[in-house]
Each structure stands twice: as C-alpha cells, then as structure tokens.
Design a protein around this motif. Structure first.
Motif, PDB file in Angstrom:
ATOM      1  N   GLU A   1      48.061  -5.088  84.699  1.00  0.00           N
ATOM      2  CA  GLU A   1      47.433  -6.238  85.572  1.00  0.00           C
ATOM      3  C   GLU A   1      48.260  -6.950  86.322  1.00  0.00           C
ATOM      4  O   GLU A   1      49.446  -6.591  86.693  1.00  0.00           O
ATOM      5  CB  GLU A   1      46.606  -7.317  84.343  1.00  0.00           C
TER       6      GLU A   1
ATOM      7  N   GLU B   1      49.088  -7.231  79.976  1.00  0.00           N
ATOM      8  CA  GLU B   1      50.605  -7.577  80.250  1.00  0.00           C
ATOM      9  C   GLU B   1      51.461  -6.746  79.529  1.00  0.00           C
ATOM     10  O   GLU B   1      51.195  -6.312  78.357  1.00  0.00           O
ATOM     11  CB  GLU B   1      50.799  -8.940  79.862  1.00  0.00           C
TER      12      GLU B   1
ATOM     13  N   SER C   1      43.055 -11.678  87.384  1.00  0.00           N
ATOM     14  CA  SER C   1      44.066 -10.865  86.451  1.00  0.00           C
ATOM     15  C   SER C   1      44.266  -9.495  87.136  1.00  0.00           C
ATOM     16  O   SER C   1      45.023  -8.727  86.542  1.00  0.00           O
ATOM     17  CB  SER C   1      43.947 -10.931  85.254  1.00  0.00           C
TER      18      SER C   1
ATOM     19  N   GLU D   1      50.309  -9.621  85.722  1.00  0.00           N
ATOM     20  CA  GLU D   1      51.274 -10.083  84.958  1.00  0.00           C
ATOM     21  C   GLU D   1      52.141  -8.813  84.537  1.00  0.00           C
ATOM     22  O   GLU D   1      51.517  -8.386  83.588  1.00  0.00           O
ATOM     23  CB  GLU D   1      51.085 -11.231  84.278  1.00  0.00           C
TER      24      GLU D   1
ATOM     25  N   ASN E   1      42.152  -8.605  82.562  1.00  0.00           N
ATOM     26  CA  ASN E   1      43.052  -9.416  81.915  1.00  0.00           C
ATOM     27  C   ASN E   1      43.482  -9.136  80.568  1.00  0.00           C
ATOM     28  O   ASN E   1      42.601  -8.095  79.974  1.00  0.00           O
ATOM     29  CB  ASN E   1      42.735 -10.979  81.836  1.00  0.00           C
ATOM     30  N   GLY E   2      44.872  -9.085  80.331  1.00  0.00           N
ATOM     31  CA  GLY E   2      45.144  -8.751  78.676  1.00  0.00           C
ATOM     32  C   GLY E   2      46.018  -7.264  78.799  1.00  0.00           C
ATOM     33  O   GLY E   2      46.187  -6.666  77.758  1.00  0.00           O
TER      34      GLY E   2
END
Ligand SMILES: [Ca+2]
Ligand SMILES: [Ca+2]
Lengths: 696, 696
Positions: B212, B183, B617, B214, B180-181
C-alpha cells in the motif's frame, strides 16, 4: 456376465466390452472423483446393469458423477455423498448432447448432501433426457445449492414426448435456498413448454421440500402427477408453463408449517382432481389452490391465461387460502376462462373462508361445492354452506406413505433439533477456554460456562451446532472478549445458541468491519440457526462498522432469534445482513425475530437486511421485532432499522428514542407491514416506519 | 542441556523444565498446527535457545504460531509455511497481555507465503512487545492478507522506550493488498504515538514491498532507520505519527517501477539525512520526498504539523516528485515550520524539476542545495542550478546489499514472469479437452490448441498460471463453448493468458450472473494476472448479467490486459469488478488496460469498476482504455463504462456510438483523468466522459 471392477480403469475397460445381459459390479468402498460413463446397448429382455457390490457399500464421493448413454441400461445401489458434481448434474441420462439414454432405469440409488459448497453454483442431481426412462425408489436429500434437485429436459426432439416414469422416490428435505433455483423437480423449460413431455410422476414422497415457491415447476405439457405426498413442503406444485397436465389423488399435508401450499394453476387444459389438501398455511402464490391471471398474448416465458381448467372433487381441510385471479395487475389482466370448479369440499375449523377473488371469476363455473363458511358473494351460488360439515381429508385415500418410497436400506431424514442430542460439557474460565472447548465439541453439545473471564485470541470456526451458556448461578457473570476480527464463524453445519453472556468488543483489532458472529462461504454453509438470549453486548467501537451478527455473501441464516438481550455502543449494526448486493433475488436471512431487547448508541442501522431483485421465487426475508427499545440508533445517514425488499414485517410494541426512524423499502411482492403499539418518543402521532415503495 | 523434542507434547514438557543455558531442538520434519509457547528465564550469558535440528529442516505448517515469554530467549532456524496463523500473529514477543518477552532474539527464521486464505482476515507475522529485543537475519516474504507484515507495539509501559533492534532482515515481496493494511513494517499506533519507541531499524532489505502507500508506517517517537535498502517498493517510509525519528543513509531505489517513493514527513523533529533516492516514479503521497501539511491542533490520529524537520545531504537522482506542503486543503492548512532543506543534490536526466509546492513553504529554510533544473521561484534562492551536474547516487554508500540480509540457507524471491518456465503442450479439440489438459498443467505451461471445437462441461479451476492459445495456423479457428456458470475460476496462484480463441456463451446455463472468467475467495487467491488477446467473444445472453471477466469479493487481479479482441452480445458487463461494496477502501483490480478492442451490443457497463471508501492508502485502481470502440453499450440505467473511485484513468482514441456515455465518479484522492482523441458519434464536441465528484 457379472464383471466386478475395483478401479476406475477397470470400470472403463468393462464398459468397453459390455453387451446385452452383462452386469458391471462396483466393488464396495469409496470411489473418489469418479467421472463414470455407462454406455451400452442392452435389450428389454437383456438389459445392461451397473450396480454396487452390496446395498450401501459403494460410495461415490468427491467430484463424482454418472452419465448414461445407449439403451436398456439399469443402474442401482449407488450412494453419492461427501462431495459434489463438477458437472451440471450428478446423474445424467445422456453422455453429451449427441448421446442420450433411452429405455433406461435408475433405481435404489442415493444422493445425499452432495451439494456444491458454493451455494450460488448451480447444478441438478438428476437430469433425464431421452425417452421411456424410469427413475424409481431413489433417495435425494439435502440439496443446499442452486438448481432444481431433479429435472426432465425436453431440449431436443429425442427428449420430447418422452413417457418417462418417475415413481416411489423419496425427496428428502430441501432447505430454503434464499433465491430462485430451489425447485425440487422441474419438467421442461419455458422455451419448450408448448411441447408435450408426457412424464408420469407418481407415488413420490416430498418431505420438507422447501427450497422456494415452486416445489415442482411444471414447464411442459401432458404430464401426470398422481398419488404423490407433499409433507411440510413450502410453496406449490406449479403448473408454470405448458398445457394439459393432470394432478390427481395427491396429498398436500402442510402440517401447519409456514408457507405450505398446494397447486398453482396457469395455462390451458389443466386438471386438478380428487386431491387432498390439509393444514396448509400458505397464502398468495403459496395458497392451497392458486388460479393465476394471465398476460394477454403472453410471451412464452410470462403467464399464459388459464383456459379450460377443471378443478373437481378435491377436499380442502384447514387451509389458509384459495386464491382466484392471483397476480392480477395491469400486466396480468387475462382472467381464467372456460373453467370449472366443482364438487370440491372446503372445511376450515376456524370458520373463515379461504377464498380471495382478485379479479372477475365469471370464466370459472362453480357448482356442487360444499363449504362450512360463506364464500365471497360473486361465486356463492356454486357452494352449499354446511356449518356442520365434517368431511375431512381421508389421508389414506391420497398420496403415498413415506415408508413405501425411497431406498429401504438407507435411512430417511429425521426431525430433531440440531441443538439436541449432544453432551453437557463444563467449561472453566480462562484464556482461549471457548476455543479449546469447541475444538472438541460435537453436534448438539451444550457448553456450560462457569463465571469468570474468557478471552479468545483465535477465531472459533463452528462447523456443528452448539449451545454456549452460563451455568446456573453464573448468569451475568460470564465475561467474554476476543482479539480477532470475529469471535465465531459459522460454516458447514454450524449453528449457535448463546445464553447468559456478557460480551465486550474492546479487545478486537483496530480494523474496519469487525463482526462478533459471522458466516463463511468456504466449506459449504448450511442454513444456519442462531439464537442469542439473556446476554449483553457492549463496547464494539474500536473502529468503524463493527457489527454483532453479519453474513458473508453466498450464505444464509435460516433463523436468527434474539431476545432478552441488550446492545450498547456499537459502531456499525447489531444485525448486518446486506451482503447480497447483486440484486439477483438472494438474501442472507429467512426468519429474524427480535424480542424484548434494547439497542443503545448504535451507529446503525441496528438491523440492516437487504433483499434485492424483483423475482417472486422466495418467501423471505421475514422480520419480527417486538417489545424492544432503540435509543440513539442511526445517524444522519442511517435509519434505526433498514429493511430493503423484506417480504414479511411485523413491528409491535417497540420504542424509538433519539436517533432515527425505521425505513422499509418495498421492491417486489406485496408485503403488508404489520405495525402496532410502537412509539416514537418526541414524534408522538407519527409512525416509526417510513415506507418507500419502489415498485412501479 | 540440549533437549531434542519430536512431538508437541515433548516440546511442552521440555519448556516446563528449561533453565538458563538449555537448548530445545525441534526434530527435523513438518510440525502441523503447532501452537508453540517458549517460556523461560535465561540470562545474558546463558540464554535459553529454541532451534531446529538442521537449517531449513523444521517446517511449522497448518495453524502454527510461536509466542515468547520471559527473558534472554533465542529462537533460530525455523520455517513457517504452508498454512497461516490462527492468532493475530505468527511470532509474538509475548504469551498474552501479562507475559511479555524481554532481551530476547529471533534470528535465522523464515515466514514465507504464510497468508490467511481470506485476504480480508487481518494478522501480522511478527509482533514485538517488551524491551531490548532483537529481530535479525530473518526472511519474511509473500504476505497476501491484511495487516502489517511486522509490528512493534507500544501498548503498555512495558513495551515503550524499548530499544528493539531490527536488522539484516530480508523483507521479500509483499504484493498489492488493494486496501489499507498492507504495510510491511509498523512501529506504534496513533494512540501511543507521542511515546518514544527508540527502535533501531538498520541493514534491512525491502524487496518489492508494495502492499500500500506505506512501506513502513512509523507511528512513535525516537526511532532510527538507517542503511536500509528499499528496492522497487511502492509508497514511502512514512513518518506518520510521533516525533524525533531519524532516517539516514538508506537507499530508495525504485528501479523505475510504478508508484515507488521515498520518505513522507509529518510531525516534529524528524531528520532525513544522507539518503540516496534513485529512479523513483511516485508522485503525490508517494513522492521521493513528501513534506505534508498538518491539521491545526490536530487530533492524535490526524496530521500533526511538520516542525523542526532537517532534510540534509540527500542525493536524488531521476525521481519524479518532491512534494512540499502535500495534502494542503481546508483541513490540512498548517504549513511546515522551523525546518531546513539543505545541502541536498537533485539531478534529473529529463531536466524537469521534481518540486511541487502545494502551499507556502517559507517555514522551510532552503540552502546549499544543487539541482540541474530550475526549482520553483519561491524556493529558488536555496538552490544552485548546475546544468552539467553529475553527482549521482553512489549506491554503495547507502543501504545494504541484498545478499547480506535474510537467511543464507533459504532462497530469496526471483523476478521471472509467472507465465514462463513451463512446458509447451499440444491440445487437440474435443469434449472437455481444456479441462483435461489443465488438470495436468503446471505453473508456466503453454497449451497450444489445434483448430476445432472445445466444449467444456466442467468448471476449470486454475491454481497456477497458464497460457492457452491457438497453435500457429489455428488462430481464429479455435472455438470454445462451456456448459457451466463459469469456464475459468482463478484461485491460489492462478493466472491466465488467452490468445487467438473464439468463445461463445450460448451453452452456459439459463442462470442469472454467469461469468466466463472469475476468481474464488476459497483457497487463498494471490494477485492474479489475466491477459486476453486476439480473441472474439459472442452470444453471452442466455440470461441477465452475463459477464466475461468478474471477481469474487475479497479477491484481486493485479493486472488485466485485453487487446485486439472483440465482444458482442453480452447481457451484462465485459469486465465486472464491483464486488467490494462495503466501502472499506477495497477493490478488485489494480491495473486494467484495454487496447484496440471492440464492444458491441453490451448491456453494460462494458467496464464496471468499484472502489468505495475514502481512505488514501492505495494507488489503484488504474484504468487505461485506448483505441477501442463501444457500439450500443449501456442502456437507460447503465453507462457505457462505469468507474467509481478509480485513482488513475486514461481514455485515448476511443469511439462511442449509440448506447451511453462513460461515467467517472470521483470519491477520494485527486485523480486527474487523461482524455484525448476520443469521439462520441452523434454528440461531437461533447466529452465522452461524464464526471461526478462526490468529494466534499
Ligand atoms: Ca422457481
Ligand atoms: Ca496504511
């Protein structure tokens, strides 16, 4: 001919033309990334020399190394520093497996702090191959990465029965490695251990050589260690493999430092005679004298039975332990045989006997020994007990003086605290005031903080030891917050003392795994020191697994001390030192002491230390937690304290309320947790420490 | 006034004196470690300018950043590269929490490859605070470390209802982060998500923004995304939190790349209208259109129910999935309500319906839609099936052209293979021949090795992609050995193809945990590519845990391909990618493919991949193992293959003999292992894959 060379190309050209009697002189200056090979055929009368223009004037730095090939070569006057070797060795007595050096000498040469920045990368600074080589009056100090500082190899016939002479060298401090591979000197390997090396090691000074349990790992036959001094060096001269080695007139002076030992005896025909042992605190594998049990019909890499050992005429003064039959267990069941322990003197001021018998010692004949305290019954007939015994180690009779070793134009290591010797610096509160102050700080500086708010928008990389404390009168009024994942990252020679601060974690980013203080494997971390006192830490909950102190894989804290401090509302651990998950016997902290501190609402474990693997090469981690309170620490998954593979544990006068019990998982060694005065509220009568033993 | 400044001091002095209408000009050149703050009060008619002397002439490098404070400031013409920010942001629309920028603009500015070398260190390149700010015609490309590339914050009233305008920017490739992280753009956070941002995001080009799941994480209300193009970008524009956002006239062109998606809908009052979706391969959370189930009475950071969504007039062409009620489970049980799906066109050349209904979709009114394949019965009344439907996405009607975005004087990213474009280099056998050749190699070079023996005494650090292969005619006659812990270490932009080599591990040091090929977290690793073909690997047993391929914690292989190769006598794993033990959702490999290869006498697991944590994610790791044989792999502790937390798994036509079964531990997501044609000798009829499901 005297050929002065100024470039690597000139050096290579010179080497191509050298003949017996020539001297190649490296011009003064820094030689970077110098992959030097000295090849040539000198003669005893007319050797080939390689030397520096002036003593200390030639620095080999970056990715430099030196290989020798041929005969009658002499190297002197070089300094290796500010870098590390790209090879398995810095100085090698061979060019490659086919081209060795014989009858050659390296002298007056320095290798200092020339450590691979990745501590787990293995190399050795000096590797001797060939025969009849000499290594003398050199200075090897500050190795931090894995691999013995110096090695004698016996991996082909051309390197066996070698008659090397290693003398008058200064082996400077070798800090704790935190795993196997931290020996200062090794001769041989188990594979060739039944071969004789016949290396003579004398008049060397081992100054705080504390990498692991073996100061010296002797793994071959026929070697002599005499008149060496071992000062404040952890562990022992270990006769690990091979037979017929002699250890005489050495001085083992522990000076009361932790884990200091003497000689550990394994295999056949070993002689330990006329040595002085004093102020040694080590026990078990690190006793002043350790005679191991062997494995019956041992494979070559396990423990061979002690047979025909002679331990004679040694003086032991104020030593913690003489272990006989050490390591005795189901596998190591072969007790010493045909051996003698005679005419030794053992004198302990505390009147306690240092002897422990771990098995039947009837294979050792005890006679003519003097002691000032009653030895165990089974061996007492070989001892005369003289309560007024006054024979002490006459230091001048043993070992060698420090100043007679090493390189006279190069200073030896000192003993001052890394937090001393700097300036006092006043710091006023403000945005990034700490970052700005530390950007200018030098080793040993003390930053005195005025009362007020300190918010840090940048990570502070600490490459030198500094103290950050509240100014007198400002204690408890210095408020620190930070906006990034970490506030402090220790790297290089970084160390930190924090005193009298209030730190909050509430401005840190919404990110899993933040940590107030951590280390970095980038840049070559030393054995960091960290002290936290008289401080409060609150609101470290912005995301999961927020910790106060953590470590990167491949880094080590030598010591962490926390006292008179409080920690509340922490979503992870206060001390999280569990990065070495490979189970290779590595770990992240040597000594951890917590005293008089409070832990409240910590998801936990408050302290999480992991030391995996089963090897017996290290002393740590050692954990002491005293007079501290744990309230609401741990949850359904986490204990209040989680200690895995820790070797020394003391829990005294602590209180646990709410939350969970502490957990101690024993994986290797024989740790004996010391528990006293602890209370578990609501579970009175139960121990606060749950022990799980994974040893078979 | 036009004030040209040449030093950081001159800049600071200039800033102190600027008034409305002034322009500060940075002199051309490299500005290192420039902690720039532009403060001032301009006016709409007379803004304060900061610009570079010539376009592309001003480089901010090292530890540089820029903060804006005041109003009517305009920044243009800067380039950030060759370094990374020491702060949480490179460009920030505030000086600190008290001093914001309003009515200010950043334009024609470049941030390229300005990534923290530690991928786990989180920062963002652009963070907008304040109100009425504009960010346009900028170029942001190549972010490798954690944290959204660009963020709009709403963390105080002064930054809410902000009417920012973000347009005509080029968001260049953002490689897979592996957690995650990753974006590319985020507006708001869950905490402030019920507040309106009212940011307008239009005419931006998202080129391979694949960090990821998103691409954009919308976490606030009232935003508009229109006329943006998403090209080959994994994941979706995710309406994660907040209500009343509009998504119109965007082009989502997956171009058939893996995991490419469109829009994911959560919360109330969202409008998805008149967008074009084409050639999108993503499913589940990464479908072309995903309407999520919500959590009843959801906490602010979970999933709010879809209510009053309008999905209208969109064209979908060749897309893999439209997921309705996605995420439906015991917790996410609130189906969409009061919503409409109308007048959309869905056309798939393969004639398969992309629709999946995960729950009761009666809360969505379907009407006036056209499809070329029968949709699920439950919703079919809202669809007209036209098997000859020809309405395709008319690309020009949607999004924005690449060349209309970004900075016209700065080149955009290309698409060529990193292994191409270099020189062909002949290499002759010899000591350190590979080391010496690679020391001179450039990105894309191909080393052609002659037959013979290559022994390497040094570790080879690979900072650029190179191919090392046997010359035609020398296949199978190139023998490689190495003397250090590793032969190859990938760092920086390093990548490696090996072809036609015979590699032995027998000369490696007697050290636990050696690895032929590994990565380094030192120096900022990119997403490495590794390919091994037509090669043999034997005798990797000198000590425990010897592996062929491994990874350092904090590093990622984008792809590893192994084919037509054999591995025998290995004391550890062939592929050991289990360094991310923190359970933070990180992992070390995105795609691993093994085909037509043999594994024999491997202590195992032959393949060991660990992806801990439960977040959703990421797409990987994805593992494919085909037509390969495992003989004597694994032991009492280790399975033949150990896959933990892997998201995509395909095992086809493999054979296991002796040794152990493979193990697949499911921890998160909904991986559906594909198994076919595998055989387990001696256990016919049993599956070769044991599955353990740790999800609750
Ligand atoms: Ca050892
Ligand atoms: Ca995300």
């Amino acid at each position: 001919r005297r050929i002065v060379v100024h470039t690597q190309d000139e050096f290579e050209q010179a080497v191509k033309t050298v003949t017996a009697g020539d001297m190649i002189v490296l011009a003064d200056g820094v030689w970077r990334d110098f992959d030097a090979v000295l090849e040539g055929e000198g003669s005893a009368e007319q050797p080939i020399w390689l030397t520096g223009e002036t003593p200390g004037g030639v620095i080999l730095s970056g990715q430099s190394s030196l290989r020798l090939s041929g005969k009658h070569l002499i190297v002197s006057g070089l300094v290796f520093r500010d870098g590390y070797t790209p090879r398995n060795e810095v100085i090698s007595f061979r060019r490659d497996s086919k081209s060795l050096a014989n009858s050659s000498r390296v002298t007056n040469t320095v290798i200092e702090n020339y450590s691979n920045p990745d501590r787990t990368q293995r190399d050795s600074w000096v590797v001797m191959y060939g025969k009849n080589n000499e290594f003398d009056h050199n200075h090897l100090s500050g190795k931090l990465n894995s691999g013995p500082t110096m090695v004698v190899r016996l991996n082909s016939e051309e390197s066996q029965d070698n008659n090397h002479h290693v003398h008058h060298n200064y082996f400077g401090p070798r800090p704790v490695l935190g795993s196997n591979g931290g020996e200062t000197f090794r001769i041989g390997t188990s594979h060739y251990s039944l071969t004789n090396s016949n290396t003579l090691v004398e008049y060397n000074y081992f100054d705080r050589c504390s990498g692991e349990v073996e100061i010296i790992s002797n793994k071959s036959g026929g070697n002599t260690y005499r008149n060496n001094t071992f000062f404040e060096s952890r562990g022992t001269l270990t006769l690990r493999h091979g037979n017929g080695t002699s250890v005489e007139k050495n001085l083992f002076d522990g000076n009361g430092a932790p884990y200091t030992g003497g000689v550990r005896v394994i295999n056949g025909d070993q002689t330990i005679r006329n040595n002085g042992f004093k102020d040694l605190t080590g026990e078990r594998f690190s006793g002043a004298l350790v005679v191991m049990n062997g494995v019956p019909n041992s494979p070559i890499n396990r423990y061979h039975q002690v047979d025909n050992a002679l331990i004679e005429g040694n003086v032991f003064e104020n030593i913690a332990a003489i272990e006989l039959g050490e390591g005795s267990d189901a596998e190591r069941s072969a007790v010493p045989i045909n051996s003698a322990f005679k005419n030794n003197v053992i004198m302990n001021a505390d009147g306690q006997t240092p002897f422990t018998l771990h098995d039947d010692m009837s294979g050792i004949e005890f006679s003519g020994n003097k002691v000032n305290s009653e030895p165990p019954k089974a061996i007492s007939s070989g001892f005369e007990v003289l309560t007024d015994l006054a024979q002490k180690v006459a230091v001048d009779n043993y070992g060698v003086a420090r100043e007679e070793t090493g390189v006279d134009w190069y200073p030896k290591a000192t003993a001052k605290s890394p937090f001393e010797g700097g300036s006092d610096i006043n710091v006023n509160a403000g945005e990034n005031a700490l970052f700005d102050a530390i950007a200018k700080a030098k080793a040993g500086d003390h930053l005195w903080l005025d009362a007020g708010d300190y918010n840090e928008a940048k990570i502070i990389e600490l490459r030198v030891p500094v103290t950050i404390g509240a100014k007198p009168g400002a204690e408890g009024k210095v408020n620190v917050s930070f906006e990034r994942r970490n506030l402090f990252v220790l790297s290089g020679q970084g160390g930190l003392k924090l005193d009298g601060l209030n730190v909050v974690g509430s401005k840190a980013p919404d990110n899993v795994g933040n940590s107030l203080i951590t280390t970095s494997a980038i840049g070559g971390g030393s054995n960091h020191l960290l002290q936290i006192s008289n401080s409060t830490f609150t609101d470290f909950v912005v995301n999961r697994s927020f910790s106060i102190v953590s470590a990167a894989k491949g880094t080590l804290y030598h010591q962490i001390k926390i006292f008179n401090s409080s920690f509340s509302d922490v979503s992870g651990s206060v001390v999280k030192l569990d990065a070495e998950t490979d189970d290779y016997g590595m770990y992240n902290v040597e000594f951890l002491e917590i005293e008089n501190s409070e832990f409240k609402n910590v998801k936990g474990p408050a302290v999480d230390v992991y030391r995996g693997g089963r090897d017996e090469s290290t002393f740590g981690p050692a954990i002491v937690i005293k007079s501290s309170g744990f309230d609401g620490v741990g949850d359904e998954k986490e204990p209040a304290i989680n200690l895995h593979g820790v070797q020394v544990l003391k829990l005294e006068d602590n209180t646990i309320a709410g939350g969970k019990q502490a957990l101690f998982t024993i994986t290797t060694g024989k740790p004996q947790p010391h528990l006293s005065g602890n209370a578990w509220i609501g579970h009175e009568g139960d121990t606060i420490l749950k022990i799980e033993d994974l040893r078979k």
